[in-house]
Design a protein around this motif. Structure first.
Motif, short mmCIF file in Angstrom:
data_model
loop_
_atom_site.label_atom_id
_atom_site.label_comp_id
_atom_site.label_asym_id
_atom_site.label_seq_id
_atom_site.Cartn_x
_atom_site.Cartn_y
_atom_site.Cartn_z
N TYR A 1 0.73 -1.21 -0.01
CA TYR A 1 -0.04 0.04 0.00
C TYR A 1 0.84 1.26 -0.02
O TYR A 1 0.60 2.14 -0.64
CB TYR A 1 -1.06 -0.04 1.13
CG TYR A 1 -1.77 1.18 1.51
CD1 TYR A 1 -2.88 1.63 0.88
CD2 TYR A 1 -1.03 2.09 2.30
CE1 TYR A 1 -3.64 2.75 1.04
CE2 TYR A 1 -1.97 3.43 2.86
CZ TYR A 1 -2.85 3.83 1.81
OH TYR A 1 -3.83 4.82 2.13
N LEU A 2 2.00 1.39 0.83
CA LEU A 2 2.78 2.41 0.88
C LEU A 2 3.52 2.93 -0.30
O LEU A 2 3.65 3.99 -0.81
CB LEU A 2 3.52 2.36 2.12
CG LEU A 2 4.47 3.57 2.75
CD1 LEU A 2 3.60 4.66 2.78
CD2 LEU A 2 5.40 3.31 4.00
N GLU A 3 4.13 1.58 -0.81
CA GLU A 3 5.06 1.92 -2.04
C GLU A 3 4.27 2.33 -3.05
O GLU A 3 4.72 3.24 -4.16
CB GLU A 3 5.57 0.47 -2.28
CG GLU A 3 6.89 0.61 -1.34
CD GLU A 3 7.91 -0.60 -1.95
OE1 GLU A 3 8.65 -0.09 -3.06
OE2 GLU A 3 8.21 -1.43 -1.19
N PHE A 4 2.85 1.61 -3.15
CA PHE A 4 2.17 1.90 -4.55
C PHE A 4 1.66 3.30 -4.39
O PHE A 4 1.35 3.89 -5.48
CB PHE A 4 1.13 0.98 -4.62
CG PHE A 4 0.32 0.84 -6.16
CD1 PHE A 4 1.03 0.69 -7.08
CD2 PHE A 4 -1.03 1.24 -6.03
CE1 PHE A 4 0.59 0.79 -8.50
CE2 PHE A 4 -1.63 1.35 -7.28
CZ PHE A 4 -0.76 0.95 -8.69
N LYS A 5 1.13 3.82 -3.16
CA LYS A 5 0.53 4.95 -2.92
C LYS A 5 1.81 6.00 -3.19
O LYS A 5 1.45 7.11 -3.82
CB LYS A 5 -0.04 5.29 -1.87
CG LYS A 5 -1.20 4.56 -1.33
CD LYS A 5 -2.45 5.16 -2.05
CE LYS A 5 -2.77 6.21 -1.42
NZ LYS A 5 -4.20 6.84 -1.83
#
Length: 228
Positions: A204-208
């Motif tokens: 989630y963090l990397e994609f956002k």
């Protein structure tokens, strides 16, 4: 020899050639064979006499893609698969858009490739170039498949997000996959990203972060193109 016997002999020869290209020969040999074929033979390899697709490209990807993990240079496998697919291209016949049986479902070439890559959690960026190659040749990478009434219809991007495949998800967005297209459940890719906040926070963090950086870069490009 009667016309029927001649046709039967041709079909047998084509069947042998298909099997050799798919798995019988080394990948390098398969590429060499395909590159030497004339257009008429390529058409015969990829379509039956009734015009139906033989599934050659799908079967080549299915049988050879994952074996890239077993050779010293996965890059060689990836590049040669792209060469093989390119060598199979014939005029306006776009096998990249066609569906072919894989397990219980009929899938297009992008769906098949992603399904195979999603199974390999340690692939790194192996397969990314194949995703780009196929996505750039499809008429619609956001096509929603037909599903049973109670199932969610997922675009390749949605499926990649749900599978937690960061590399595939980013590559598909770079190729123009929609983050906003709604499926039969009224959800878009962004909604599926939010689901990963609790189930896979690193993804989630990397994609956002990737989406924010891409939005900023796209804004700068648009600003430079804006007439003064």
């Amino acid at each position: 020899m009667t016309p029927k016997s001649n046709n039967d002999n041709q079909e047998r020869a084509l069947a042998i050639l298909r099997e050799k290209v798919m798995v019988g020969a080394s990948l390098a040999e398969a590429v060499s064979i395909l590159q030497r074929l004339d257009q008429e033979t390529k058409v015969a390899l990829t379509t039956y006499r009734d015009g139906n697709y033989t599934g050659l490209a799908h079967q080549m990807i299915s049988r050879r893609l994952m074996y890239g993990n077993l050779v010293p240079s996965r890059l060689d496998t990836e590049n040669m698969l792209i060469e093989a697919l390119t060598a199979m291209e014939v005029g306006e016949f776009n096998f990249y858009d066609l569906k072919y049986d894989h397990g219980d479902d009929a899938v297009n070439l992008l769906e098949l490739t992603l399904a195979l890559l999603h199974k390999n959690r340690d692939r790194g960026d192996y397969g990314n170039k194949i995703i780009v190659h196929i996505a750039n040749r499809m008429s619609n990478i956001d096509a929603l498949p037909e599903v049973e009434e109670n199932d969610a219809s997922l675009t390749p991007l949605m499926q990649s997000i749900l599978s937690g495949d960061l590399q595939a998800s980013m590559v598909l967005v770079e190729c123009g996959a929609s983050l906003d297209l709604l499926n039969n459940r009224g959800k878009n890719a962004r909604d599926y990203v939010e689901l990963k906040r609790h189930s896979n926070f690193p993804f989630y963090l990397e994609f956002k972060t990737f989406l924010l950086e891409k939005a900023y870069a796209d804004k700068l490009v648009a600003k430079k193109r804006k007439p003064i």
